[in-house]
Design an enzyme around this catalytic site. Structure first.
Site, PDB file in Angstrom:
ATOM      1  N   TYR A  25       1.457   0.969   2.110  1.00  0.00           N
ATOM      2  CA  TYR A  25       0.603   1.110   0.923  1.00  0.00           C
ATOM      3  C   TYR A  25      -0.863   1.130   1.332  1.00  0.00           C
ATOM      4  CZ  TYR A  25      -1.637  -0.097  -3.522  1.00  0.00           C
ATOM      5  OH  TYR A  25      -2.458  -0.110  -4.621  1.00  0.00           O
ATOM      6  N   GLU A  47      -0.683  -2.168 -12.155  1.00  0.00           N
ATOM      7  CA  GLU A  47      -1.603  -3.303 -12.008  1.00  0.00           C
ATOM      8  C   GLU A  47      -1.400  -4.294 -13.152  1.00  0.00           C
ATOM      9  OE1 GLU A  47      -3.314  -4.083  -9.433  1.00  0.00           O
ATOM     10  OE2 GLU A  47      -3.500  -2.195  -8.342  1.00  0.00           O
ATOM     11  N   TRP A  55       1.749  -8.622  -5.490  1.00  0.00           N
ATOM     12  CA  TRP A  55       1.767  -7.155  -5.475  1.00  0.00           C
ATOM     13  C   TRP A  55       3.016  -6.624  -4.774  1.00  0.00           C
ATOM     14  CZ3 TRP A  55       0.379  -3.362  -8.188  1.00  0.00           C
ATOM     15  CH2 TRP A  55       0.311  -2.065  -7.682  1.00  0.00           C
TER      16      TRP A  55
END
Length: 186
Positions: A25, A47, A55
């Site tokens: 990522y 988000e 995350w």
């Protein structure tokens, strides 16, 4: 903390080194410009779902989110109704939070209504001239720009999106470059 060597010896932001998904990522996506309304809708939604979670949880469920939310096509998601909310609440492949699911659907309606002007609005908050931070202490949780972005999007009808979530999205989509100064992938 400063940039640290990754598995290949290249210096990276330290947060990106704890899992292979983070490395990928970080290297391939985080901080790269996303300029389409649909792409920004996806990042905004992810988000918002991440709020209160790690995350990595979202990264590992991202393909499931894409399948559950019609590839994050705002026009399609805007048409979701109560049966879709129940379907999503039963989907163990995503984060099952009714408030976040309902916000994602309501937000899709806003993005669908605004079209590509949604992307233009978000990009009006870009901070291209800000220097890259030397270490993690130079990365704020929010900025005056993220506060303004969150307020502006709230006025447009966007839900479940405060200043800290706005700043995380700004980092993710390239509105600000928070790759550490020594990071070799930023």
């Amino acid at each position: 903390m400063t940039a640290q060597p990754g598995p290949d010896g290249r210096l990276r932001c330290a947060w990106a080194l704890s899992a292979p998904e983070y490395v990928a990522y970080h290297d391939d996506e985080w901080g790269r410009p996303v300029r389409t309304a649909a792409g920004l809708y996806e990042r905004l939604t992810l988000e918002a779902f991440q709020s209160g979670l790690a995350w990595i949880t979202i990264l590992r469920k991202r393909d499931n989110f894409r399948a559950a939310f019609a590839g994050f096509d705002p026009e399609q998601v805007a048409e979701f109704g109560p049966a879709d909310v129940e379907r999503l609440m039963a989907d163990t492949g995503i984060v099952r939070n009714r408030a976040k699911i309902e916000a994602a659907i309501a937000n899709a309606a806003v993005v669908s209504r605004m079209g590509e002007s949604f992307a233009e609005l978000i990009w009006s908050f870009a901070q291209p001239d800000r220097p890259r931070p030397a270490d993690d202490d130079g990365v704020p949780p929010q900025t005056p720009e993220s506060v303004a972005l969150a307020k502006t999007l709230k006025r447009e009808g966007i839900r479940f999106f405060g200043p800290t979530t706005a700043y995380a999205m700004m980092q993710a989509v390239g509105l600000v470059n928070d790759h550490l100064a020594a990071c070799e992938t930023g």
